[in-house]
Design a protein around this motif. Structure first.
Motif, short mmCIF file in Angstrom:
data_model
loop_
_atom_site.label_atom_id
_atom_site.label_comp_id
_atom_site.label_asym_id
_atom_site.label_seq_id
_atom_site.Cartn_x
_atom_site.Cartn_y
_atom_site.Cartn_z
N GLU A 1 0.85 -1.19 0.00
CA GLU A 1 0.00 0.00 0.00
C GLU A 1 0.89 1.24 0.00
OE1 GLU A 1 -3.70 1.93 2.63
OE2 GLU A 1 -2.79 0.01 3.19
N VAL A 2 0.50 2.21 -0.81
CA VAL A 2 1.24 3.47 -0.91
C VAL A 2 0.26 4.62 -0.73
CG1 VAL A 2 2.76 4.91 -2.33
CG2 VAL A 2 2.82 2.41 -2.57
N ARG A 3 0.61 5.56 0.14
CA ARG A 3 -0.20 6.77 0.32
C ARG A 3 0.64 7.98 -0.04
NH1 ARG A 3 -4.08 5.77 5.66
NH2 ARG A 3 -4.78 3.69 5.03
N LEU A 4 0.05 8.87 -0.85
CA LEU A 4 0.78 10.01 -1.39
C LEU A 4 0.03 11.30 -1.12
CD1 LEU A 4 1.46 8.10 -4.62
CD2 LEU A 4 3.33 9.25 -3.49
N VAL A 5 0.78 12.33 -0.77
CA VAL A 5 0.26 13.69 -0.64
C VAL A 5 1.12 14.57 -1.53
CG1 VAL A 5 -0.20 15.61 0.91
CG2 VAL A 5 -0.47 13.27 1.73
N MET A 6 0.47 15.27 -2.49
CA MET A 6 1.23 16.02 -3.49
C MET A 6 0.59 17.38 -3.73
SD MET A 6 1.95 12.73 -6.01
CE MET A 6 2.68 13.68 -7.32
N PRO A 7 1.13 18.45 -3.13
CA PRO A 7 0.64 19.79 -3.44
C PRO A 7 1.02 20.17 -4.87
CG PRO A 7 2.60 19.90 -2.08
CD PRO A 7 2.23 18.45 -2.16
N ASP B 1 3.50 30.31 -4.39
CA ASP B 1 3.64 29.38 -3.27
C ASP B 1 2.32 29.10 -2.56
OD1 ASP B 1 3.37 31.87 -2.12
OD2 ASP B 1 4.89 31.55 -0.57
N ARG B 2 1.32 29.97 -2.72
CA ARG B 2 0.01 29.76 -2.12
C ARG B 2 -1.01 30.69 -2.75
NH1 ARG B 2 1.82 31.11 3.86
NH2 ARG B 2 3.58 29.97 3.01
N PRO B 3 -2.27 30.31 -2.77
CA PRO B 3 -2.80 28.99 -2.39
C PRO B 3 -2.38 27.94 -3.42
CG PRO B 3 -4.54 30.27 -3.41
CD PRO B 3 -3.36 31.19 -3.29
N TYR B 4 -2.54 26.68 -3.08
CA TYR B 4 -2.14 25.62 -3.99
C TYR B 4 -3.15 24.48 -3.93
CZ TYR B 4 -0.18 23.95 0.45
OH TYR B 4 -0.02 23.58 1.76
N GLY B 5 -3.23 23.74 -5.03
CA GLY B 5 -4.03 22.52 -5.03
C GLY B 5 -3.32 21.47 -4.20
N LEU B 6 -4.10 20.62 -3.53
CA LEU B 6 -3.53 19.56 -2.70
C LEU B 6 -4.17 18.24 -3.10
CD1 LEU B 6 -1.60 18.86 -0.40
CD2 LEU B 6 -3.49 19.21 1.19
N ILE B 7 -3.36 17.35 -3.65
CA ILE B 7 -3.84 16.07 -4.16
C ILE B 7 -3.37 14.97 -3.22
CG2 ILE B 7 -3.99 14.61 -6.19
CD1 ILE B 7 -4.90 17.56 -6.59
N GLU B 8 -4.29 14.12 -2.77
CA GLU B 8 -3.96 13.01 -1.89
C GLU B 8 -4.60 11.74 -2.43
OE1 GLU B 8 -4.17 14.11 2.47
OE2 GLU B 8 -5.37 15.76 1.66
N GLY B 9 -3.91 10.63 -2.26
CA GLY B 9 -4.48 9.39 -2.75
C GLY B 9 -3.74 8.17 -2.24
N THR B 10 -4.41 7.02 -2.32
CA THR B 10 -3.86 5.75 -1.90
C THR B 10 -3.91 4.77 -3.07
OG1 THR B 10 -4.64 6.09 0.36
CG2 THR B 10 -4.12 3.83 -0.26
N VAL B 11 -2.82 4.04 -3.25
CA VAL B 11 -2.75 2.98 -4.26
C VAL B 11 -2.38 1.71 -3.52
CG1 VAL B 11 -1.77 2.26 -6.46
CG2 VAL B 11 -1.94 4.71 -5.92
N LEU B 12 -3.15 0.64 -3.71
CA LEU B 12 -2.90 -0.55 -2.91
C LEU B 12 -3.20 -1.82 -3.67
CD1 LEU B 12 -5.81 -1.10 -0.39
CD2 LEU B 12 -5.90 0.69 -2.12
N ASP B 13 -2.61 -2.89 -3.19
CA ASP B 13 -2.91 -4.24 -3.63
C ASP B 13 -4.22 -4.65 -2.97
OD1 ASP B 13 -3.16 -6.95 -4.05
OD2 ASP B 13 -1.14 -7.46 -3.38
N ASP B 14 -5.27 -4.86 -3.77
CA ASP B 14 -6.59 -5.11 -3.18
C ASP B 14 -6.68 -6.48 -2.51
OD1 ASP B 14 -6.67 -6.77 -5.36
OD2 ASP B 14 -8.45 -5.87 -6.26
N GLU B 15 -5.64 -7.32 -2.66
CA GLU B 15 -5.64 -8.61 -1.97
C GLU B 15 -4.81 -8.58 -0.69
OE1 GLU B 15 -4.33 -11.55 -4.72
OE2 GLU B 15 -6.11 -11.38 -6.00
#
Length: 295
Positions: A241-247, A272-286
Motif C-alpha cells: 500500500e502506498v499513500r501520497l500527498v502532493m501539493p 507558493d500559495r494557495p495551492y491545489g492539494l492532491i492526496e491518494g492511496t494505491v494498494l494491492d486489493d488482496e
C-alpha cells in the motif's frame, strides 16, 4: 450520561539524536528525530493521578540515546523496531508502542587537503527527509512498518496538460496542453512483513517514484499520483500500500505583452500559495488491511 476514558497514549516527541560512527579518520553520521507513543494499562494515571504504570518520557528519551550507543543506528526501520519492542517487552503495563523516525541525510564533503584517510566533513543531502512509522505489541505480537519520505521536490518543465475540467460561473482557469508540473512529494508505503532489506527497499521506492513522475505524460496531477504509487507496488512486491500527498506547486506563465515581448512558456511566476492539494492511496486489493499501521 456516562463518561468514560477513551483511547489514549503518551510519549516523548522529537528526540533529536546524532550518532557518529568512527572508523579511524573516516566518520559516518546518522541524524534522527524520534517520536515515541506508548499505550497500555494507563487508566489510573488519568482517572486518579496514580503514576505506578507510567514509564517517564524522560526515560524514553534516555533509552533512545542509550540504544544509539549500545546498538548503533543502522536502517531507521530496524532502530524503530528495536525501540518499540523494548518498551513493550520490558514494561508489563505497556502493551503497545508507536515509534516514528525522521532521518536527515548527510553527504561527505570531498577533501583535497588534509591528512589522508580523514573524512569527517559533511553537507546536508537533498531536501527530502526519510521517514518510518513502526507499531509493535512486543516480540511475537502484532507489528507493522510503514516507510516513506517527505519533501521530495520534483518538476517537469513540459509533458503536462490540464483540460476538460468542470467550468462553472466562477471558473477562470484556462485550459492548457503544455504546463509546468511541480510538487513536493510526501509518500509512505506499507510493508507486508518485517523481513525487508530496508535500505534497498527505500532506494527502490524512491527510484520508482522519480521514474514514474518523469515517465508519465500527465493529464492531471491525480493521474501522476496514481502512476507513482502503482510503480512502487509493481517494482517491490513486498510493498502492499502506498499513500501520497502532493501539493500542486503552480507556475503561471507571465504576461509580457505590455513590454512588447512574447512568452512561449519560458518565463513563469512560481506561486507558493494557495495551492491545489492532491492526496491518494494505491494498494494491492488482496493485501490484508491495516489502517492502524498509519496512525
Amino acid at each position: 450520561m456516562g463518561i468514560v476514558l477513551g483511547p489514549n497514549r503518551y510519549g516523548k516527541a522529537e528526540v533529536r539524536v546524532v550518532r557518529v560512527t568512527r572508523d579511524g579518520g573516516i566518520h559516518r553520521i546518522k541524524d534522527l528525530n524520534v517520536g515515541i507513543a506508548l499505550s497500555g494499562d494507563m487508566d489510573e494515571v488519568h482517572l486518579s493521578g496514580d503514576n505506578a504504570a507510567v514509564l517517564t518520557t524522560d526515560a524514553q528519551k534516555n533509552t533512545v540515546f542509550a540504544f544509539a550507543k549500545k546498538h548503533g543506528v543502522g536502517e531507521i526501520e530496524e532502530f524503530a523496531l528495536l525501540l518499540a519492542r523494548h518498551f513493550v517487552d520490558s514494561q508489563p503495563t505497556i502493551h503497545h508502542a508507536r515509534v516514528e523516525i525522521e532521518e536527515y541525510g548527510w553527504d561527505r564533503v570531498p577533501v583535497e587537503d588534509g591528512p589522508p584517510g580523514e573524512r569527517h566533513s559533511f553537507v546536508r543531502s537533498g531536501a527530502e527527509t526519510r521517514t518510518c512509522l513502526v507499531h509493535s505489541d512486543g516480540t511475537g505480537g502484532e507489528e507493522s512498518v510503514v516507510s516513506g519520505l517527505t519533501d521530495l521536490v520534483v518538476l517537469n518543465s513540459t509533458g503536462s496538460e490540464f483540460h476538460g475540467f468542470i467550468k462553472d460561473e466562477y471558473t477562470t482557469l484556462a485550459e492548457t496542453d503544455d504546463r509546468i508540473l511541480a510538487t513536493a512529494v510526501t509518500a509512505r508505503w506499507r510493508h507486508r512483513g518485517l523481513d525487508a532489506d530496508w535500505a534497498t527497499s527505500y532506494r527502490q521506492a524512491r527510484k520508482s517514484l522519480l521514474d514514474a513522475f518523469a515517465g508519465t505524460h500527465s493529464l492531471s496531477l491525480q493521474q501522476t499520483l496514481y502512476a507513482m504509487g502503482r510503480r512502487v507496488l509493481t517494482e517491490d512486491p513486498e510493498v502492499c500500500e502506498v499513500r501520497l500527498v502532493m501539493p500542486n506547486r503552480h507556475h503561471f506563465a507571465v504576461d509580457l505583452s505590455p513590454f512588447g515581448l512574447d512568452n512561449p512558456n519560458e518565463v513563469f511566476f512560481a506561486a507558493d500559495r494557495p495551492y491545489g492539494l492532491i492526496e491518494g492511496t494505491v494498494l494491492d486489493d488482496e493485501a490484508p488491511g491495516s489502517n492502524s499501521a498509519w496512525k
